[in-house]
Structures are given as C-alpha cells and as structure tokens.
Design a protein around this motif. Sequence first.
Motif, PDB file in Angstrom:
ATOM      1  N   GLU A  17     -32.811 102.168   0.907  1.00  0.00           N
ATOM      2  CA  GLU A  17     -32.130 103.117   0.028  1.00  0.00           C
ATOM      3  C   GLU A  17     -32.717 104.520   0.141  1.00  0.00           C
ATOM      4  OE1 GLU A  17     -31.598 103.749  -4.806  1.00  0.00           O
ATOM      5  OE2 GLU A  17     -31.839 101.733  -4.001  1.00  0.00           O
ATOM      6  N   LEU A  18     -34.040 104.591   0.275  1.00  0.00           N
ATOM      7  CA  LEU A  18     -34.694 105.906   0.313  1.00  0.00           C
ATOM      8  C   LEU A  18     -36.083 105.767   0.908  1.00  0.00           C
ATOM      9  CD1 LEU A  18     -34.730 108.924  -0.570  1.00  0.00           C
ATOM     10  CD2 LEU A  18     -35.574 108.154  -2.809  1.00  0.00           C
ATOM     11  N   ILE A  19     -36.450 106.738   1.743  1.00  0.00           N
ATOM     12  CA  ILE A  19     -37.810 106.823   2.252  1.00  0.00           C
ATOM     13  C   ILE A  19     -38.184 108.298   2.288  1.00  0.00           C
ATOM     14  CG2 ILE A  19     -37.067 106.858   4.674  1.00  0.00           C
ATOM     15  CD1 ILE A  19     -39.643 105.236   5.314  1.00  0.00           C
ATOM     16  N   ILE A  67     -27.723 100.647  11.824  1.00  0.00           N
ATOM     17  CA  ILE A  67     -27.936  99.214  11.576  1.00  0.00           C
ATOM     18  C   ILE A  67     -29.001  98.721  12.559  1.00  0.00           C
ATOM     19  CG2 ILE A  67     -26.918  96.897  11.740  1.00  0.00           C
ATOM     20  CD1 ILE A  67     -24.253  98.136  10.869  1.00  0.00           C
ATOM     21  N   ARG A  68     -29.831  97.848  12.093  1.00  0.00           N
ATOM     22  CA  ARG A  68     -30.824  97.191  12.945  1.00  0.00           C
ATOM     23  C   ARG A  68     -30.575  95.687  12.903  1.00  0.00           C
ATOM     24  NH1 ARG A  68     -35.584  94.377  12.330  1.00  0.00           N
ATOM     25  NH2 ARG A  68     -37.234  94.713  13.882  1.00  0.00           N
ATOM     26  N   TYR A 100     -29.944  98.045   7.116  1.00  0.00           N
ATOM     27  CA  TYR A 100     -28.984  99.152   7.103  1.00  0.00           C
ATOM     28  C   TYR A 100     -29.634 100.358   6.459  1.00  0.00           C
ATOM     29  CZ  TYR A 100     -24.980 102.037   5.798  1.00  0.00           C
ATOM     30  OH  TYR A 100     -24.105 103.094   5.625  1.00  0.00           O
ATOM     31  N   LEU A 101     -29.339 101.556   6.991  1.00  0.00           N
ATOM     32  CA  LEU A 101     -29.829 102.790   6.377  1.00  0.00           C
ATOM     33  C   LEU A 101     -28.918 103.939   6.756  1.00  0.00           C
ATOM     34  CD1 LEU A 101     -31.243 104.727   8.771  1.00  0.00           C
ATOM     35  CD2 LEU A 101     -33.095 103.072   8.531  1.00  0.00           C
ATOM     36  N   GLU A 156     -27.266 103.590  16.085  1.00  0.00           N
ATOM     37  CA  GLU A 156     -26.362 104.476  15.350  1.00  0.00           C
ATOM     38  C   GLU A 156     -24.960 103.898  15.370  1.00  0.00           C
ATOM     39  OE1 GLU A 156     -24.684 109.031  15.861  1.00  0.00           O
ATOM     40  OE2 GLU A 156     -26.692 108.519  16.615  1.00  0.00           O
ATOM     41  N   VAL A 157     -24.336 103.800  14.198  1.00  0.00           N
ATOM     42  CA  VAL A 157     -22.977 103.274  14.137  1.00  0.00           C
ATOM     43  C   VAL A 157     -21.951 104.351  13.798  1.00  0.00           C
ATOM     44  CG1 VAL A 157     -23.625 100.891  13.668  1.00  0.00           C
ATOM     45  CG2 VAL A 157     -23.373 102.473  11.751  1.00  0.00           C
TER      46      VAL A 157
END
Length: 220
Positions: free
Chosen positions: A143-145, A213-214, A176-177, A196-197
């Motif tokens: 969500e946040l880093i 997505i990883r 997901y980020l 990258e999506v």
Amino acid sequence: MSLTMRPATEADLDRLVDVYFSAFGGNPINDRVFPASSTQSRPFWRKNLADNLKEDHVRFQVMETIPTSDSEEKQIAAFAVWNAPLKATDAIPAMPPLSAWPSDGDLEAASEFFYDLERQHKKFMGPTSDSEDQKQRPHWYLELIATHRDFQGRGAAGALLRYGEQQADAEGVPCYLDATPDGRPVYTSAGHGFREVETKQYLGGAYEHVFMIRDPRTSS
C-alpha cells in the motif's frame, strides 16, 4: 550505520508522518493534494497510518537505526504498509471518502489520482473467474513505502520490499504495487522481480504513475 526491522507502533506515528513527507516532498501529486500550506495534511496522514495499525491484515513494518553509542538515539529511517492476502470473497479495500481528504489541498487532483489507484487495484487483482462470490485474487499488496531523505540509498526500502515478497513466495501468491517512475528500476530489478503492467498519466500529463505485479517465486 545499521538498521533493524520491527512492527510499527502508535508511538511512532508522528515520526512516520515526518518520513512520509520527507519521502514524497516534490512529488507533483503530493504537492497538489497535501500542499505545504495545508493544516489538515499531517492529521490526515496520522489518522491514515493509525487506522492501518488497527487492521489485522496489515503488516506495518519500520526500519530503525541501531545506535552505536549511548549518545545516539534510534531513528525510524523508513516504513512500509503491506496488506496480507484477504479472502477471495473480500472486496479490495476502498480509499477514504473524498470528504476525508484535506479540503485545503486540491480535491480534484485527489479524486483523479487516488480513486484511480483503487480502480487499477481492482482491475489487476480482481477476480480470475466469473464467480459472483469472488471479488479479488489473493495477493500481497504494498500500500505504501517511504524512506526519509536522510536515509535513502542505504538498503532500508529493499529490506522492506523483501519482507512482503518472502511472505508472498511462501504462500505462492503474487504481489501488487503502484509506484512513481523513480521506483521502477528498483522494483523491476532482478532482486525484486516486479513487472510493469501499465503506466498512466495524471494531472494533464504532468505526472506519470506505474502499476506493477510480481509473480511468486519458488525456492530452487
């Protein structure tokens, strides 16, 4: 300088807000929605982070310095808010209502950007079938880093990323980020493995944001 990871606590909140604004100062979205002149932005983020501490599915981690002498004090260098997988029948968490955002910031920009983050999250991590009961694909969501500018480039963010990635790999689910373009080389590096999506433009093309997505990795 050495760093150690631990769960965030309520006593950390004021420092965490400092870290957030240090990390995102100069970001076009942040400067529009949370301008320096705003009196509501710090309370907004303090409440947002405090609410995360109360959620059972949230893994709120901080990276903290290890003092090397009695005269040194610990400092929080960075933090990450990871969301552990919810059940497939649970909805993807929603953004706060627009009425909760700082009214002395740019509400139009907040609506354009942050509510699109929610739509993108649903687009990429929504159900994999037509089942009416399935609302999402279980995944770990960053969500946040944020890393304070004084501590950037010292490995704090990498350790926080690996925390969630390792959990996801153990469970066999994706991560997901969404990120600023500056973060793209870090996330897509071999060590982290995000792909990258989609990249989207906001603020009339003045700002670009990346969705990633990883896929889970299996141990060899």
